[in-house]
Scaffold this motif. Structure first.
Motif, mmCIF file in Angstrom:
data_model
loop_
_atom_site.group_PDB
_atom_site.id
_atom_site.type_symbol
_atom_site.label_atom_id
_atom_site.label_comp_id
_atom_site.label_asym_id
_atom_site.label_seq_id
_atom_site.Cartn_x
_atom_site.Cartn_y
_atom_site.Cartn_z
ATOM 1 N N ALA A 18 -2.042 -8.043 -29.946
ATOM 2 C CA ALA A 18 -1.065 -9.139 -30.022
ATOM 3 C C ALA A 18 -0.823 -9.540 -31.471
ATOM 4 O O ALA A 18 0.315 -9.797 -31.876
ATOM 5 C CB ALA A 18 -1.558 -10.336 -29.217
ATOM 6 N N GLY A 22 2.747 -9.303 -33.107
ATOM 7 C CA GLY A 22 3.338 -10.553 -33.574
ATOM 8 C C GLY A 22 3.592 -10.548 -35.070
ATOM 9 O O GLY A 22 4.633 -11.020 -35.537
ATOM 10 N N TRP A 23 2.644 -9.995 -35.831
ATOM 11 C CA TRP A 23 2.813 -9.935 -37.283
ATOM 12 C C TRP A 23 3.984 -9.027 -37.649
ATOM 13 O O TRP A 23 4.767 -9.350 -38.538
ATOM 14 C CB TRP A 23 1.540 -9.415 -37.944
ATOM 15 N N GLY A 74 4.544 -16.896 -38.789
ATOM 16 C CA GLY A 74 4.025 -15.726 -38.095
ATOM 17 C C GLY A 74 3.248 -14.804 -39.009
ATOM 18 O O GLY A 74 2.205 -14.252 -38.618
ATOM 19 N N TRP A 78 -0.484 -14.917 -37.423
ATOM 20 C CA TRP A 78 -0.919 -13.780 -36.621
ATOM 21 C C TRP A 78 -2.085 -13.021 -37.240
ATOM 22 O O TRP A 78 -2.692 -12.173 -36.577
ATOM 23 C CB TRP A 78 0.243 -12.826 -36.362
ATOM 24 N N THR A 134 7.882 -11.967 -30.274
ATOM 25 C CA THR A 134 6.865 -12.980 -30.544
ATOM 26 C C THR A 134 6.534 -13.762 -29.291
ATOM 27 O O THR A 134 5.358 -14.020 -28.993
ATOM 28 C CB THR A 134 7.351 -13.945 -31.644
ATOM 29 N N TRP A 135 7.563 -14.165 -28.552
ATOM 30 C CA TRP A 135 7.315 -14.874 -27.289
ATOM 31 C C TRP A 135 6.459 -14.024 -26.361
ATOM 32 O O TRP A 135 5.539 -14.525 -25.716
ATOM 33 C CB TRP A 135 8.621 -15.185 -26.567
ATOM 34 N N VAL A 137 4.214 -11.838 -26.811
ATOM 35 C CA VAL A 137 2.775 -11.727 -27.071
ATOM 36 C C VAL A 137 2.094 -13.098 -27.155
ATOM 37 O O VAL A 137 0.897 -13.213 -26.876
ATOM 38 C CB VAL A 137 2.487 -10.920 -28.358
ATOM 39 N N THR A 138 2.847 -14.132 -27.509
ATOM 40 C CA THR A 138 2.251 -15.469 -27.602
ATOM 41 C C THR A 138 1.864 -16.000 -26.230
ATOM 42 O O THR A 138 0.786 -16.606 -26.070
ATOM 43 C CB THR A 138 3.232 -16.454 -28.269
ATOM 44 N N THR A 141 -1.314 -14.417 -24.853
ATOM 45 C CA THR A 141 -2.418 -14.780 -25.748
ATOM 46 C C THR A 141 -2.887 -16.199 -25.468
ATOM 47 O O THR A 141 -4.091 -16.484 -25.465
ATOM 48 C CB THR A 141 -1.986 -14.657 -27.225
#
Length: 203
Positions: A18, A22-23, A74, A78, A134-135, A137-138, A141
């Protein structure tokens, strides 16, 4: 079950995955932001259609809520899941206050993402592809972290509650899919034309 007795390998691996995803999304958005700063009329690679694009998000006030471009959050934020995931795989053990701080950070990220989703659907009326990554994986997580912090004793000392959290962890993927489905449903109720494209990007 206790973190002191076993290493949360699956959770650690997920944090690394993730974090990297995300990064990378934040990095791509940062590059696109630089492109807009150099040339406000530039056609960005992530501008797929009038409804699926990065430009409108990056140029809006929502794109820099704290006075600087959101992707910078981010790029820095991340890194924490990546480092913690690697440390867990290496056998590191963190104190309760550390996990509480990490949980607070993940909760902030989740709340911020929920707010951005609302802004995209009900104010900007566009979806940013890299934002959606991003959404994507956030959300899981956050679910996984809340359950992990419950099972490792950060939130409670009750063995019964911790055992329930352990049993719920395998359900994180399903909860994530339901969350994705809810976002699509909200888009449908909003009557946005990009529903089909959104479904393809999420799934």
């Amino acid at each position: 079950m206790s973190e002191q007795r076993t290493r949360p390998v699956v959770y650690a691996v997920w944090l690394i995955i993730a974090g990297i995803v995300g990064w990378f999304a934040a990095f791509q958005l940062t590059i696109e932001k630089f492109a807009l700063l150099e040339n406000p009329e530039a056609a960005l690679a992530c501008d797929v259609s009038p409804f699926i694009q990065c430009s409108k998000n990056l140029e809006s006030w929502q794109g820099e809520v704290f006075g600087f471009p959101n992707p910078l959050l981010g790029l820095t934020g991340w890194m924490a899941p990546i480092v913690i995931g690697v440390a867990l795989l290496a056998g590191a053990r963190f104190p309760r206050w550390f996990w509480a701080a990490f949980g607070a950070g993940i909760t902030f990220a989740f709340g911020f993402v929920c707010w951005l989703i609302g802004q995209s659907l009900y104010d900007l009326f566009v979806l940013c592809p890299w934002c959606m990554v991003t959404w994507a994986v956030t959300i899981p997580t956050f679910f996984a972290t809340m359950l992990h912090l419950t099972r490792n004793g950060t939130f409670t000392r009750s063995e019964k509650v911790r055992a329930r959290a352990e049993k719920l962890l395998p359900w994180v993927p399903l909860a994530t899919i339901l969350a994705y489905a809810l976002i699509i449903l909200l888009a449908q109720l909003q009557g946005l034309d990009f529903l089909g494209e959104m479904a393809k990007l999420l799934f």
